[in-house]
Design a protein around this motif. Structure first.
Motif, PDB file in Angstrom:
ATOM      1  N   THR A  24       0.822  -1.206   0.000  1.00  0.00           N
ATOM      2  CA  THR A  24       0.000   0.000   0.000  1.00  0.00           C
ATOM      3  C   THR A  24       0.861   1.263   0.000  1.00  0.00           C
ATOM      4  O   THR A  24       0.593   2.205  -0.752  1.00  0.00           O
ATOM      5  CB  THR A  24      -0.937   0.009   1.227  1.00  0.00           C
ATOM      6  N   LYS A  26       4.022   1.587  -1.015  1.00  0.00           N
ATOM      7  CA  LYS A  26       4.752   1.705  -2.281  1.00  0.00           C
ATOM      8  C   LYS A  26       3.860   2.279  -3.375  1.00  0.00           C
ATOM      9  O   LYS A  26       4.280   3.155  -4.135  1.00  0.00           O
ATOM     10  CB  LYS A  26       5.291   0.348  -2.718  1.00  0.00           C
ATOM     11  N   SER A  27       2.632   1.794  -3.465  1.00  0.00           N
ATOM     12  CA  SER A  27       1.736   2.296  -4.500  1.00  0.00           C
ATOM     13  C   SER A  27       1.341   3.742  -4.216  1.00  0.00           C
ATOM     14  O   SER A  27       1.226   4.551  -5.134  1.00  0.00           O
ATOM     15  CB  SER A  27       0.496   1.414  -4.618  1.00  0.00           C
ATOM     16  N   LYS A  31       2.242   7.002  -6.744  1.00  0.00           N
ATOM     17  CA  LYS A  31       1.215   7.902  -7.277  1.00  0.00           C
ATOM     18  C   LYS A  31       1.395   9.323  -6.767  1.00  0.00           C
ATOM     19  O   LYS A  31       1.072  10.284  -7.465  1.00  0.00           O
ATOM     20  CB  LYS A  31      -0.174   7.405  -6.889  1.00  0.00           C
TER      21      LYS A  31
END
Length: 70
Positions: A24, A26-27, A31
């Protein structure tokens, strides 16, 4: 036996939670990078440099490449 099942569930939950949180974060950071172009521009201005668009683009691409290595 019940204690063994409880410990096993605890370990599985901790390991699963760790990897879920890691994925979570890392994403989220991919973004929403921690430093934006405007922040970089103001930082360079405060250091006494005159930021050109070319230099800003170079620095942003270097930061993206560095974060992709991790």
């Amino acid at each position: 036996m019940l204690v063994l099942v409880g410990l096993l569930a605890l370990v599985v939950g901790l390991v699963g939670g760790f990897f879920l949180a890691r994925f979570t974060m890392k994403s989220y950071l991919a973004k929403n990078p921690p430093i934006s172009e405007e922040m970089m521009k103001s930082m360079m201005t405060s250091m006494g440099q005159k930021p050109s668009q070319k230099k800003l683009n170079q620095m942003m691409s270097q930061m993206k490449a560095q974060s992709a290595k991790r």
